[in-house]
Scaffold this active site. Sequence first.
Site, PDB file in Angstrom:
ATOM      1  N   ASP A  10       0.875  -1.172   0.000  1.00  0.00           N
ATOM      2  CA  ASP A  10       0.000   0.000   0.000  1.00  0.00           C
ATOM      3  C   ASP A  10       0.912   1.221   0.000  1.00  0.00           C
ATOM      4  O   ASP A  10       1.547   1.532   1.003  1.00  0.00           O
ATOM      5  CB  ASP A  10      -0.889  -0.021   1.253  1.00  0.00           C
ATOM      6  N   LYS A  78       2.607  11.492  -3.367  1.00  0.00           N
ATOM      7  CA  LYS A  78       1.590  10.799  -4.158  1.00  0.00           C
ATOM      8  C   LYS A  78       0.687  11.806  -4.874  1.00  0.00           C
ATOM      9  O   LYS A  78       0.157  11.523  -5.945  1.00  0.00           O
ATOM     10  CB  LYS A  78       0.767   9.915  -3.222  1.00  0.00           C
ATOM     11  N   GLU A 179      -7.381   0.631  -4.349  1.00  0.00           N
ATOM     12  CA  GLU A 179      -7.366   0.542  -2.886  1.00  0.00           C
ATOM     13  C   GLU A 179      -8.695   0.066  -2.283  1.00  0.00           C
ATOM     14  O   GLU A 179      -8.692  -0.858  -1.455  1.00  0.00           O
ATOM     15  CB  GLU A 179      -6.928   1.892  -2.293  1.00  0.00           C
ATOM     16  N   ASP A 201     -13.494   5.119   1.194  1.00  0.00           N
ATOM     17  CA  ASP A 201     -12.060   5.161   1.501  1.00  0.00           C
ATOM     18  C   ASP A 201     -11.562   6.605   1.513  1.00  0.00           C
ATOM     19  O   ASP A 201     -11.330   7.197   0.458  1.00  0.00           O
ATOM     20  CB  ASP A 201     -11.322   4.321   0.443  1.00  0.00           C
TER      21      ASP A 201
END
Lengths: 646, 235
Positions: A10, A78, A179, A201
């Site tokens: 992850d 990211k 994810e 999420d």
Amino acid sequence: MAEERVIGIDLGTTNSLVAFMYNERPIVIPGEDGLNLVPSVVALDVQTDPTARPTVVVGNGAHKSLMLFPDRAVYSVKRLMGRGAEDVQDELKLFPFRLADNIQSGEVLRIRLGEMEFTPPEISAYILRQLKRNAERYFGGTVTKAVITVPAYFNDAQRQATKDAGRMAGLDVLRLVNEPTAAALAYGLDREKEGIIAVYDLGGGTFDISILKLQDGIFEVIATNGDTHLGGDDIDNLLIALAIDDIRGDLGVDVRSSAEAIQAIRKAVIEAKIELSSADSSRLEVELPEGHHYCREITRVQLEALIKPVLERTIGPVRQALRDSGLTSEQIGEVVLVGGSTRIPAVRHVVDNLFQLAARGKKPHTELNPDEVVALGAAVQANILAGGSKATEDMLLLDVTPLSLGIEALGGVVAKIIDRNSTIPASSTEHFTTGVDGQTNVAIHVLQGERELAKDCRSLARFDLKGIPPMSAGLPRIEVRFLIDANGILHVSAREQRSGKQAEVEVKPTYGLTDEQVETMILESFDYAEEDFHVRQVIEARNEADTILAAVEKAPQHPAWQQLSAEERTEIARLDRELLGIKQGDNLPAIRQATEALDKATRRFAELMMDQAVSSAIQGETMESASTKLGQGPTAPHEIAPAEFK
Amino acid sequence: MPTAEEKFVDVACWSCAAPVVHAQLFCASCGKVQPAHSGADYFEVFGLSRKLAIDTTSLEREFYRLSRRLHPDVYTRASEQEQNWSLRNASLLNDAYRTLKEPIARTEYFLRLEGVEIQEEGKQASDRKNPSRVPDDLLEEVFELNMQLEEMRMTRKTGDDDPDLRQDLLTAKQQFEAQLAETDNFIQQLWQERDEALASNFDFGDQIKQRMVAALDRRRYIRNLVRDVNETLDT
Ligand SMILES: [Zn+2]
């Protein structure tokens, strides 16, 4: 060699994790510091020797640099993956990213770190390399294959950038998994549930909503939506802005240009935010440069009012996903919460309202740690790809592409060729022709997004179909096949049908790196840093040897030593000398063997030591002080499992 | 495109040499993925004859069954060649399922397969440039609606709202949505007619197809109206 291991990673905005299926259960592999979470922070060491190449530090080590040398550290990278200078202007206002000065339009970003520059995939590669090493340390063997998770709403460029990062880190990325889907896999392992679930999420920097249908082990994603720039970071930024305003008002100090002050405030607001998930109020306290001190009380009610607009931004994507799936919120059987930000009570409140959970006597699923569940799911998918096991034998994931794929047509409008929420792999075949006699090239502009005009969509790439045989205008018939693979990444091939000639497709990714660039980055980043896995293993084995040698050196001082027979003592001394000699060389199996032999020979001594400690405990000493005395005996458990060699 | 004869020639499985029927994406005998057949149509992928009335529950079951055999996840450790075939065949399967499970997409695909030229539903961008002809029976309603839409746009431009007009538009939208449902039913009725005609070997083919094209045009037109109302009201 042991069978090939595939790890699940992850790669998060705030934290990253690596996990693996062990005995039919996914587990998170801790780092050397024993912690599961590796902060997604990368820093350059401060150089004492200006001629030496700076060392890259990742994770908790880099966290310290973030406070002390903010210009040598970077976090939340990211947010910059697969993006160009034009579309990160907003992030630049909120995040202390220091971009290189001379970035051209359409070029991959470069971030300044101290005196060096790195692209976002390179920064991510350092994080991935750290996770890879953590796994290798855990297994005592090399790891080369991985599944990496990405936000479901990541576009082609962001996915490609993630894959590139994996390659730079020396990982063969077998699959990019979304994810929320990974989270569903982690939850799905335990149950033979059928039905419709939604995964909400909210992570550090991205928001995803996915709706899945579960049936006989098939995890079919029906619809997904999200916002790749919405997460806990945004909440932090609101709190930071509040503190900056306060400080200017109360203390008359403008801290906006002080990177150190901002980092100190950032740390304090994150702590306050976390505390407010369980407490009704929290104290925000920051020591500022020049002896200033900032302190204020913040209540949960205040926080909730402040972050309401951020949380409301999740509502639109949820509604859209429901519309796309053709379902109403009441038809959603279960809701799974993923991402650290879902610990915030106000977030749970939003979720409850969206799906009327309380009204239906339901609760969202939070049984699995929201920080770890994505990595655990990645490990499940890694296991499936490695050939599966009893726990995963029936499991199959059918995911979708989050964004529609289109090509620019006349007048700048977009003709959709693959709709969003199409199960991947998905393809579309389109035909093109020429507009001018003898034309041998046709340019195609591929876009991703839902808007009607090309200028409002994300440009993925411009393709030049070359080598078309010269013919009258409109006569050539060029068949172009667009294929989105199981990673959500686009591939293009073309053929001129009349001549049967394979037309050449030259792909120019809009914000991507070419294969050649990726290659050089592997060399540049890992030239000698990666060096040989063997060298690192030898160093680790020597460290192990040193630990046991140090313990044996002290052994004669312990009363238990006298209880050993003369032969036993001689044997230990012999093996001790032998290990001392062997560890100078770099014969890894020999070092390990000699360490193992000495360990075995001293086992009885360790037991005797243990007995004495226990009996002294019975004689009135506390167990705690007795075990302190025991210390790291020769048989202290090795953290590193012995490697398996043939 | 292969000729009709070519289509029914069996090939041998590359791995076990058992005969593989055309359009079969993996070998029934050894289970290995087969080289992609470019000529296979979506009906053939599912082993269906070219009929329009499809039981979507069994289509889904078959989709899951075939996915377990063809998905790239199953071929991660296979040769590169097999990985490529799996990627191609799985995308063909997914494309086929996506098209056949949706009634409108299925009808459009069927018509294209039969060589009928139609405007495609998916390419919305072109709709605005070339609006289809107004269906005759809708002329009056459409005229009225466009007036109201224009008025609403002007009102909203000034930042105001007009609750009465909004209500009128919502009512009109409901009427058009009902017509949309009616058209969908009509299209399904045409499926039955066509499938029955096929079964009885009675050739109404072209006439039914033309009625399908007209129904699709009408549907597209009404759908765009509903979309315009939604956009104007921002719902
Ligand atoms: Zn076979």
